[in-house]
Design a protein around this motif. Structure first.
Motif, PDB file in Angstrom:
ATOM      1  N   SER A  29      -3.842  -6.984 -10.215  1.00 28.76           N
ATOM      2  CA  SER A  29      -4.681  -6.118  -9.369  1.00 28.76           C
ATOM      3  C   SER A  29      -4.703  -4.676  -9.865  1.00 28.76           C
ATOM      4  CB  SER A  29      -4.155  -6.123  -7.938  1.00 28.76           C
ATOM      5  OG  SER A  29      -2.937  -5.396  -7.837  1.00 28.76           O
ATOM      6  N   PHE A  31      -3.016  -2.447  -8.626  1.00 28.94           N
ATOM      7  CA  PHE A  31      -3.040  -1.704  -7.359  1.00 28.94           C
ATOM      8  C   PHE A  31      -1.603  -1.576  -6.863  1.00 28.94           C
ATOM      9  CE2 PHE A  31      -3.686  -1.413  -2.666  1.00 28.94           C
ATOM     10  CZ  PHE A  31      -4.608  -0.380  -2.628  1.00 28.94           C
ATOM     11  N   VAL A  33       1.600  -0.503  -4.840  1.00 31.18           N
ATOM     12  CA  VAL A  33       1.879  -0.109  -3.451  1.00 31.18           C
ATOM     13  C   VAL A  33       3.390   0.075  -3.325  1.00 31.18           C
ATOM     14  CG1 VAL A  33       1.633  -0.746  -1.017  1.00 31.18           C
ATOM     15  CG2 VAL A  33      -0.067  -1.531  -2.687  1.00 31.18           C
ATOM     16  N   ASN A  49       4.988  -3.868  -4.419  1.00 32.05           N
ATOM     17  CA  ASN A  49       4.365  -5.187  -4.558  1.00 32.05           C
ATOM     18  C   ASN A  49       4.708  -5.822  -5.899  1.00 32.05           C
ATOM     19  OD1 ASN A  49       2.647  -3.052  -5.478  1.00 32.05           O
ATOM     20  ND2 ASN A  49       0.890  -4.426  -5.535  1.00 32.05           N
ATOM     21  N   GLU A  51       3.486  -9.104  -8.312  1.00 27.89           N
ATOM     22  CA  GLU A  51       2.472 -10.141  -8.539  1.00 27.89           C
ATOM     23  C   GLU A  51       2.945 -11.071  -9.652  1.00 27.89           C
ATOM     24  OE1 GLU A  51      -1.017  -7.870  -9.468  1.00 27.89           O
ATOM     25  OE2 GLU A  51      -1.200  -7.116  -7.407  1.00 27.89           O
ATOM     26  N   CYS A  60       3.472  -8.509  -1.044  1.00 22.26           N
ATOM     27  CA  CYS A  60       3.131  -7.112  -0.789  1.00 22.26           C
ATOM     28  C   CYS A  60       4.392  -6.256  -0.702  1.00 22.26           C
ATOM     29  CB  CYS A  60       2.394  -6.983   0.538  1.00 22.26           C
ATOM     30  SG  CYS A  60       0.783  -7.784   0.581  1.00 22.26           S
ATOM     31  N   ALA A  61       4.207  -4.973  -0.928  1.00 25.19           N
ATOM     32  CA  ALA A  61       5.320  -4.011  -0.862  1.00 25.19           C
ATOM     33  C   ALA A  61       6.024  -4.048   0.493  1.00 25.19           C
ATOM     34  CB  ALA A  61       4.781  -2.606  -1.122  1.00 25.19           C
ATOM     35  N   GLU A  62       5.260  -4.194   1.558  1.00 22.89           N
ATOM     36  CA  GLU A  62       5.848  -4.185   2.901  1.00 22.89           C
ATOM     37  C   GLU A  62       6.833  -5.338   3.084  1.00 22.89           C
ATOM     38  OE1 GLU A  62       2.668  -3.862   2.052  1.00 22.89           O
ATOM     39  OE2 GLU A  62       1.494  -2.848   3.599  1.00 22.89           O
ATOM     40  N   SER A  91      -4.099  -0.261   5.644  1.00 24.01           N
ATOM     41  CA  SER A  91      -3.090  -0.779   6.570  1.00 24.01           C
ATOM     42  C   SER A  91      -2.664  -2.163   6.107  1.00 24.01           C
ATOM     43  CB  SER A  91      -3.625  -0.797   8.004  1.00 24.01           C
ATOM     44  OG  SER A  91      -4.734  -1.623   8.112  1.00 24.01           O
ATOM     45  N   PRO A  92      -1.510  -2.633   6.574  1.00 21.74           N
ATOM     46  CA  PRO A  92      -0.952  -3.881   6.043  1.00 21.74           C
ATOM     47  C   PRO A  92      -1.888  -5.083   6.203  1.00 21.74           C
ATOM     48  CG  PRO A  92       0.679  -2.708   7.347  1.00 21.74           C
ATOM     49  CD  PRO A  92      -0.618  -1.997   7.560  1.00 21.74           C
ATOM     50  N   CYS A  93      -1.792  -6.011   5.249  1.00 17.75           N
ATOM     51  CA  CYS A  93      -2.600  -7.231   5.308  1.00 17.75           C
ATOM     52  C   CYS A  93      -2.145  -8.100   6.483  1.00 17.75           C
ATOM     53  CB  CYS A  93      -2.490  -7.989   3.994  1.00 17.75           C
ATOM     54  SG  CYS A  93      -0.945  -8.911   3.816  1.00 17.75           S
TER      55      CYS A  93
HETATM   56  N1  THU Z   1      -0.757  -4.962  -1.271  1.00 18.31           N
HETATM   57  C1  THU Z   1       0.404  -4.456  -0.757  1.00 18.31           C
HETATM   58  O1  THU Z   1       1.451  -4.477  -1.401  1.00 18.31           O
HETATM   59  N2  THU Z   1       0.368  -3.911   0.471  1.00 18.31           N
HETATM   60  C2  THU Z   1      -0.753  -3.748   1.219  1.00 18.31           C
HETATM   61  O2  THU Z   1      -0.690  -3.210   2.318  1.00 18.31           O
HETATM   62  C3  THU Z   1      -2.030  -4.233   0.709  1.00 18.31           C
HETATM   63  C4  THU Z   1      -1.991  -4.985  -0.557  1.00 18.31           C
HETATM   64  C5  THU Z   1      -0.728  -5.514  -2.629  1.00 18.31           C
HETATM   65  C6  THU Z   1      -0.931  -6.982  -2.750  1.00 18.31           C
HETATM   66  C7  THU Z   1      -1.429  -7.079  -4.172  1.00 18.31           C
HETATM   67  O3  THU Z   1      -0.322  -7.073  -5.066  1.00 18.31           O
HETATM   68  C8  THU Z   1      -2.209  -5.800  -4.383  1.00 18.31           C
HETATM   69  O4  THU Z   1      -1.734  -4.903  -3.389  1.00 18.31           O
HETATM   70  C9  THU Z   1      -3.714  -5.944  -4.248  1.00 18.31           C
HETATM   71  O5  THU Z   1      -4.060  -6.556  -3.063  1.00 18.31           O
END
Ligand code: THU
Length: 137
Positions: A29, A31, A33, A49, A51, A60-62, A91-93
């Motif tokens: 991603s 992306f 976090v 996070n 992957e 996810c990081a949370e 905000s969190p998934c």
């Molecule tokens: N992700 C998080 O770690 N926390 C969030 O709140 C949203 C998404 C991560 C999951 C994945 O590794 C990447 O961001 C893209 O979705």
């Protein structure tokens, strides 16, 4: 403390989440976090996070931060701070909302991005009428 009120340690937690973000493993991603969690004993736990090639199994990081905290004995989670590099705070998934509801139901959630924008909410606001162990009775 109500979700709308800043937690006295919010800035510290956001800084910890920003630092943890550097540890993200997100080659797919791109992306990163970071998350930081404050427990009832005043301890801070962080995560980022992660992957993997079988995409759906990443975390996810949370959840990384929360499971890490729980596995080390953290309880009574007070606050969750999240930092991404997005244009606006996210905000969190849904999956993280469920886990937060079960293990951090009273927590405030602060989500920030590097330019300083902040979204402050709570687990209860993010997942009203959630399902937890009490629902199994
Ligand atoms: N992700 C998080 O770690 N926390 C969030 O709140 C949203 C998404 C991560 C999951 C994945 O590794 C990447 O961001 C893209 O979705």
């Amino acid at each position: 403390m109500k979700a709308a009120e800043p937690h006295p340690r919010e800035a510290e937690l956001l800084a910890a989440a920003a630092e943890a973000r550097a540890g993200a493993l997100c080659p797919f991603s791109k992306f990163p976090v970071g998350a930081a969690i404050l427990d009832g004993a005043g301890r801070v736990w962080t995560g980022a996070n992660v992957e993997n090639a079988s995409y759906t199994l990443g975390l996810c990081a949370e959840r990384v931060a929360l499971f890490y905290a729980l596995a080390h004995g953290a309880r009574d989670i007070q606050h969750v701070a999240i930092v991404t590099g997005a244009a606006a705070p996210s905000s969190p998934c849904g999956a993280c909302r469920q886990i937060l509801f079960e293990f951090a139901a009273a927590a405030t959630v602060s989500s920030a991005v590097p330019d300083g924008q902040l979204l402050r909410t709570s687990v209860r606001e993010l997942l009203p009428h959630g399902f937890d162990a009490s629902s199994l009775t």
